[in-house]
Write a protein that holds these residues in place. Sequence first.
Motif, PDB file in Angstrom:
ATOM      1  N   MET A 369       0.798  -1.224   0.000  1.00 12.59           N
ATOM      2  CA  MET A 369       0.000   0.000   0.000  1.00 12.59           C
ATOM      3  C   MET A 369       0.835   1.280   0.000  1.00 12.59           C
ATOM      4  SD  MET A 369      -3.222  -0.541  -0.271  1.00 12.59           S
ATOM      5  CE  MET A 369      -3.941   0.987   0.274  1.00 12.59           C
ATOM      6  N   ARG A 370       2.132   1.172  -0.214  1.00 16.23           N
ATOM      7  CA  ARG A 370       2.952   2.377  -0.274  1.00 16.23           C
ATOM      8  C   ARG A 370       2.576   3.233  -1.477  1.00 16.23           C
ATOM      9  NH1 ARG A 370       5.416   5.043   3.507  1.00 16.23           N
ATOM     10  NH2 ARG A 370       6.520   3.206   4.293  1.00 16.23           N
ATOM     11  N   ARG A 371       2.036   2.599  -2.514  1.00 13.13           N
ATOM     12  CA  ARG A 371       1.588   3.313  -3.706  1.00 13.13           C
ATOM     13  C   ARG A 371       0.114   2.995  -3.934  1.00 13.13           C
ATOM     14  NH1 ARG A 371      -0.523   4.914  -8.638  1.00 13.13           N
ATOM     15  NH2 ARG A 371       1.075   5.690 -10.085  1.00 13.13           N
ATOM     16  N   ALA A 372      -0.738   4.013  -3.863  1.00  6.07           N
ATOM     17  CA  ALA A 372      -2.173   3.801  -4.042  1.00  6.07           C
ATOM     18  C   ALA A 372      -2.519   3.766  -5.526  1.00  6.07           C
ATOM     19  CB  ALA A 372      -2.957   4.914  -3.356  1.00  6.07           C
ATOM     20  N   TRP A 373      -3.358   2.826  -5.913  1.00  4.98           N
ATOM     21  CA  TRP A 373      -3.812   2.727  -7.298  1.00  4.98           C
ATOM     22  C   TRP A 373      -5.267   3.150  -7.435  1.00  4.98           C
ATOM     23  CZ3 TRP A 373      -0.371   1.947 -11.090  1.00  4.98           C
ATOM     24  CH2 TRP A 373       0.873   1.430 -10.743  1.00  4.98           C
ATOM     25  N   LEU A 374      -5.790   3.798  -6.400  1.00  2.00           N
ATOM     26  CA  LEU A 374      -7.152   4.319  -6.416  1.00  2.00           C
ATOM     27  C   LEU A 374      -7.090   5.834  -6.220  1.00  2.00           C
ATOM     28  CD1 LEU A 374      -8.829   1.654  -4.114  1.00  2.00           C
ATOM     29  CD2 LEU A 374      -8.797   1.691  -6.607  1.00  2.00           C
ATOM     30  N   GLY A 376      -9.023   9.400  -4.778  1.00  2.00           N
ATOM     31  CA  GLY A 376      -9.980   9.869  -3.790  1.00  2.00           C
ATOM     32  C   GLY A 376      -9.669   9.267  -2.429  1.00  2.00           C
ATOM     33  N   ARG A 377      -9.684  10.124  -1.396  1.00  2.02           N
ATOM     34  CA  ARG A 377      -9.307   9.643  -0.068  1.00  2.02           C
ATOM     35  C   ARG A 377     -10.245   8.553   0.435  1.00  2.02           C
ATOM     36  NH1 ARG A 377      -9.109  13.637   5.033  1.00  2.02           N
ATOM     37  NH2 ARG A 377      -8.233  15.008   3.442  1.00  2.02           N
ATOM     38  N   GLU A 378     -11.540   8.686   0.122  1.00  4.26           N
ATOM     39  CA  GLU A 378     -12.485   7.674   0.600  1.00  4.26           C
ATOM     40  C   GLU A 378     -12.216   6.314  -0.041  1.00  4.26           C
ATOM     41  OE1 GLU A 378     -17.229   6.939   0.150  1.00  4.26           O
ATOM     42  OE2 GLU A 378     -16.612   8.818   1.104  1.00  4.26           O
ATOM     43  N   ASN A 379     -11.966   6.292  -1.347  1.00  3.73           N
ATOM     44  CA  ASN A 379     -11.652   5.038  -2.016  1.00  3.73           C
ATOM     45  C   ASN A 379     -10.387   4.405  -1.449  1.00  3.73           C
ATOM     46  OD1 ASN A 379     -13.692   4.432  -3.839  1.00  3.73           O
ATOM     47  ND2 ASN A 379     -12.863   5.753  -5.417  1.00  3.73           N
ATOM     48  N   VAL A 380      -9.356   5.231  -1.257  1.00  9.42           N
ATOM     49  CA  VAL A 380      -8.097   4.723  -0.721  1.00  9.42           C
ATOM     50  C   VAL A 380      -8.303   4.176   0.692  1.00  9.42           C
ATOM     51  CG1 VAL A 380      -5.758   5.371  -0.036  1.00  9.42           C
ATOM     52  CG2 VAL A 380      -6.706   6.247  -2.168  1.00  9.42           C
TER      53      VAL A 380
END
Length: 421
Positions: A369-374, A376-380
């Motif tokens: 999870m160091r790199r988010a692929w989503l 929007g904060r809510e999605n992440v």
Amino acid sequence: MAMKRDAGVQNDLIATWADMPRSPGHAFYDRLNKLLSDASFDAFVEEVCKPFYAATMGAPSLPPGRYFRMHMVGYFEGIDSERGIAWGCADSFSLRDFLRLSSSEKTPDHSWLSKTRARLSHEAHEKIFDWVLKLIAERGLVKGERIGVDGSTMEANAALRTILRRDNGETYRAMLTRMAKESGIETPSAEELARFDRKRKGKKLSNDDLTSPTDPDARIARMKDGTTHLAYKPEHAVDLDTGAIVAAPIHAADEGDVATLPATLKAAAENLADINLAPTRENPCELIADKGYHSRDGLKGLADGVWKTRISEPKPAKGYLRWHGDEAARDAVYANRARLKSGVGRKAMRRRGELVERSIAHVLDRGGMRRAWLRGRENVHKRYMIHVAGFNLGLLMRALFGAGAPSKAVQFLIQSRHSED
């Protein structure tokens, strides 16, 4: 003996159940599946997610239990993207068994995961995290007596080169081109723009002036490795007696530790209240944090409350402190200093450095999870909560079976067999 020649692969028209390839089983996922089944995980998840689906009509969807299991696989296998999770599950018979797929069912692809995540609310994901927290609390893996807090950064799914100025919508490249022309470079090339950007005076990437059109919630921030990216700030509240994560909110990356601490403590207190371990004034919970969380107003606000602070204190610039008549702040700072310098406080700080940093490394680095692929904060945060739930399940698996991850389960079985021989 005659040599058999490969004439190519021809699909069977009819295959019996006995001819179907099956998994030999996986020591970790089989036990985890039994643990979830015995605790009625799927029944609970379906009851929580029931309001988000049609009651009588509609095409069959991805079962909610399978959706959450696939994201747990993402944590345990360290897969960063949902597309990678879908591919990994499709390639493994053991993971198909963990997802409770029949031999004729297809593995859900990443679009199913995306649609299901959009359908389910943020509160539904929080309830699944709370369910896992309650499950490990029943096994004594949450004490609620000492909580360590620390934050980190995770790269957002947005590029710095796409940022725009908030006032006029000008792109960063267009802004550089305009400034280069004003400085005397008539037709600047890409290399000249990069050189100009590196050397220009007063260079500043301010979140007040710039924003990302693809992910407005992301903020420009310096990462732990020293690079600058659009990012988010996850913050962990960890039980220092067991290592369990009791809260993991995601904040804006440009907010300081002092600003994000109240929201993290509020989330931790609510989650502890759900398992009957809420801190009270009569029985406060110790709060251990590094010097980034130290502030006079913060300590004054937490004094005589449900949190007993042991927050590391930065050295004053001139060697002494001035209070200007603020006796409440003075008393709070000196009380925190006394608790911090005690033997219990020093031990708690060492414990914080071990367990809180370990939880961050497991979820962000090893967990993918160091790199988010989503976007929007809510999605992440939806996906992040399930990864944290996977981390807590790993603690329970280690306590019950001696291994908290699939790779460790294999090593544990090999060592146990060697010891039996």
